[in-house]
Design a protein around this motif. Structure first.
Motif, short mmCIF file in Angstrom:
data_model
loop_
_atom_site.label_atom_id
_atom_site.label_comp_id
_atom_site.label_asym_id
_atom_site.label_seq_id
_atom_site.Cartn_x
_atom_site.Cartn_y
_atom_site.Cartn_z
N ILE A 23 0.84 -1.21 0.00
CA ILE A 23 0.00 0.00 0.00
C ILE A 23 0.87 1.25 0.00
O ILE A 23 0.61 2.22 -0.74
CB ILE A 23 -0.94 0.01 1.24
N GLU A 24 1.88 1.23 0.82
CA GLU A 24 2.78 2.39 0.88
C GLU A 24 3.38 2.69 -0.49
O GLU A 24 3.45 3.83 -0.92
CB GLU A 24 3.90 2.15 1.90
N ILE A 82 3.00 5.97 -6.04
CA ILE A 82 2.99 5.94 -7.51
C ILE A 82 2.69 7.32 -8.07
O ILE A 82 1.80 8.03 -7.59
CB ILE A 82 1.92 4.93 -8.04
N ASN A 83 3.41 7.66 -9.08
CA ASN A 83 3.15 8.91 -9.77
C ASN A 83 1.97 8.69 -10.72
O ASN A 83 2.03 7.85 -11.60
CB ASN A 83 4.42 9.30 -10.54
N PRO A 84 0.86 9.37 -10.54
CA PRO A 84 -0.35 9.04 -11.32
C PRO A 84 -0.24 9.45 -12.80
O PRO A 84 -0.73 10.48 -13.19
CB PRO A 84 -1.45 9.83 -10.63
N ASP A 85 0.42 8.60 -13.56
CA ASP A 85 0.48 8.89 -14.99
C ASP A 85 -0.37 7.85 -15.73
O ASP A 85 -1.17 7.14 -15.12
CB ASP A 85 1.94 8.86 -15.49
N GLU A 86 -0.19 7.70 -17.01
CA GLU A 86 -1.08 6.81 -17.78
C GLU A 86 -0.84 5.32 -17.48
O GLU A 86 -1.66 4.49 -17.78
CB GLU A 86 -0.99 7.10 -19.29
N ASN A 87 0.29 4.97 -16.87
CA ASN A 87 0.52 3.55 -16.55
C ASN A 87 0.07 3.20 -15.14
O ASN A 87 0.52 2.19 -14.58
CB ASN A 87 2.02 3.22 -16.69
N ILE A 127 -7.97 6.90 -7.37
CA ILE A 127 -8.44 7.31 -8.70
C ILE A 127 -9.18 8.65 -8.61
O ILE A 127 -8.96 9.55 -9.40
CB ILE A 127 -9.33 6.23 -9.33
N LYS A 128 -10.02 8.75 -7.58
CA LYS A 128 -10.77 10.00 -7.43
C LYS A 128 -9.80 11.17 -7.25
O LYS A 128 -9.98 12.26 -7.79
CB LYS A 128 -11.70 9.87 -6.22
N ASP A 129 -8.77 10.88 -6.49
CA ASP A 129 -7.72 11.87 -6.25
C ASP A 129 -7.04 12.29 -7.55
O ASP A 129 -6.85 13.47 -7.83
CB ASP A 129 -6.64 11.24 -5.37
N ILE A 130 -6.70 11.25 -8.33
CA ILE A 130 -6.03 11.52 -9.60
C ILE A 130 -6.94 12.36 -10.50
O ILE A 130 -6.51 13.34 -11.10
CB ILE A 130 -5.67 10.19 -10.33
#
Ligand SMILES: Nc1ncnc2c1ncn2[C@@H]1O[C@H](COP(=O)(O)OP(=O)(O)O)[C@@H](O)[C@H]1O
Ligand SMILES: [Mg+2]
Length: 375
Positions: A11-12, A17-22, A109-112
């Motif tokens: 989880i940590e 993770i950097n929220p990019d397309e991958n 996801i909501k955050d992203i």
């Protein structure tokens, strides 16, 4: 390390993770370390947005190979998608871990999404700001160029025009030889056109100076009658041509003001009086002292000005119904500015069809300048 401990560690990493397309790939790859599965999917309620799927073979939720684990993606009780893993017989332990995983992914996801929207909005705002700034910069520059252009060209036009006026004056006075009647008439016409053109050029030049805030007073002490007579002389060909009866009552007054600008004020008012008065009309110019002010008035018995027009008449480009030729609608706006520059006031008295009177009141001396420089 048991599965739950392993999961906490994962989880940590997921949070990092950097929220990019991958995003989907990365999330599932990490999760695979806690629970083994073949394929992972993230479906969105909006089918156009199947964005975060890992090794996706299924085009829809129904096509997912059983056995599978599925959990809704929710945010504040709103289901916006489903997350699923498939390919294995999952244990109770796996189910528990997966449920937690699903809720963490929902929030992420909501955050992203929110971050994306906010980022887009900020970008749009920044872009808008840059465009507005560039735009206003351009307008300012164009305005400067316009003002420069006007003052430059009008200067250039004024010089040859003054020589046209000067030489037609010489010809008209027959210094260069006698003229016949027709020749005299033509020379007079040249002169009148020249005066009108000079008036227009002066108006544009003055207005651009006012706009550029470049109008400064050049104070001098002079006899009012001298300045008035010079203006009357300049305008007299127009007065004669229209057979206007001009009378003047000029008291003996000494004024400290800008000589050229004072003349411009009178030139504009007298020019209008001539322009808006019919042939054989009557104009009266008066100058007198009232307390510490000079009162200068120009009265005609022409068309007059209706009440509505009187309210806006000092604004640039304001003109009445009957627009005369040689008119810019700038004359009174400039006159008003020139009077204000002298800390004076201009008022109108007019009854339509009976005529108009413009009354200028300016202090005899510009004392406030001295006052200002002392304080
Ligand atoms: N003495 C006057 N008699 C009647 N109307 C006038 C007089 N002076 C000014 N006006 C009206 O005010 C308008 C604005 O005057 P002005 O600013 O000098 O512009 P312009 O003379 O170029 O039209 C004129 O178009 C005219 O309708
Ligand atoms: Mg005018």
């Amino acid at each position: 390390m048991n599965k739950f401990e392993k999961f906490t560690e994962i989880i940590e990493k997921i949070y990092a993770i950097n929220p990019d397309e991958n995003f989907g790939d990365k999330v599932f790859k990490l999760f695979k370390e806690a629970v083994d599965f073949d394929e992972g999917y993230i479906f969105f309620s909006n089918p156009e947005r199947l964005e975060y799927s890992f090794n996706p073979r299924a085009a829809s939720l129904k096509e997912i190979q059983e056995p599978a684990l599925k959990e809704n993606l929710e945010f504040k009780n709103l289901v916006f998608g489903t997350i699923a893993i498939s390919g294995k017989a999952f244990t109770q332990e796996d189910k528990k871990i997966f449920r937690t995983f699903a809720s963490i992914i929902s929030n992420l996801i909501k955050d992203i999404e929110l971050t994306k929207v906010v980022k887009m909005q900020i970008e749009a705002l920044q872009q808008g700001y840059i465009e507005t700034r560039e735009h206003s910069q351009k307008i300012k520059e164009a305005d400067k160029i316009k003002t420069k252009f006007f003052s430059h060209t009008t200067h250039e036009l004024r010089t040859p025009l003054n020589s046209i006026l000067g030489f037609s004056e010489l010809l008209g006075n027959e210094f260069a030889g006698k003229l016949n009647k027709k020749q005299k008439e033509y020379v007079e016409d040249i002169k009148i056109s020249g005066i009108n053109l000079l008036g227009l050029i002066n108006e544009i030049l003055d207005m651009s100076k006012i706009e550029a805030n470049a109008m400064k007073l050049n104070l001098q002490t002079f006899q009012v009658s001298l300045a008035v007579n010079e203006v009357i002389n300049t305008v007299s060909p127009l007065i004669i041509k229209k057979h206007i009866n001009l009378s003047k009552f000029i008291d003996n007054i000494t004024l400290t003001a800008d000589y050229q600008k004072f003349q411009q004020i009178l030139f504009n008012l007298l020019g209008n009086a001539v322009k808006y008065t019919q042939e054989n009309g009557k104009i009266v110019i008066k100058a007198k002292q009232e307390q510490q002010n000079l009162i200068l008035s120009v009265k005609d018995n022409g068309a007059g000005i209706d009440k509505k027009l009187q309210k806006t008449i000092f604004k640039p480009f304001t003109q009445g119904d009957k627009i005369a030729s040689n008119s810019t609608g700038l004359g009174l706006a400039i006159t008003n500015e020139l009077v204000k520059l002298h800390k004076g006031k201009i008022t109108i008295k007019s009854e339509p069809e009976k005529g108009a009177e413009f009354i200028v009141s300016i202090p005899l001396a510009q004392k406030w300048d001295l006052y200002r420089s002392l304080h």
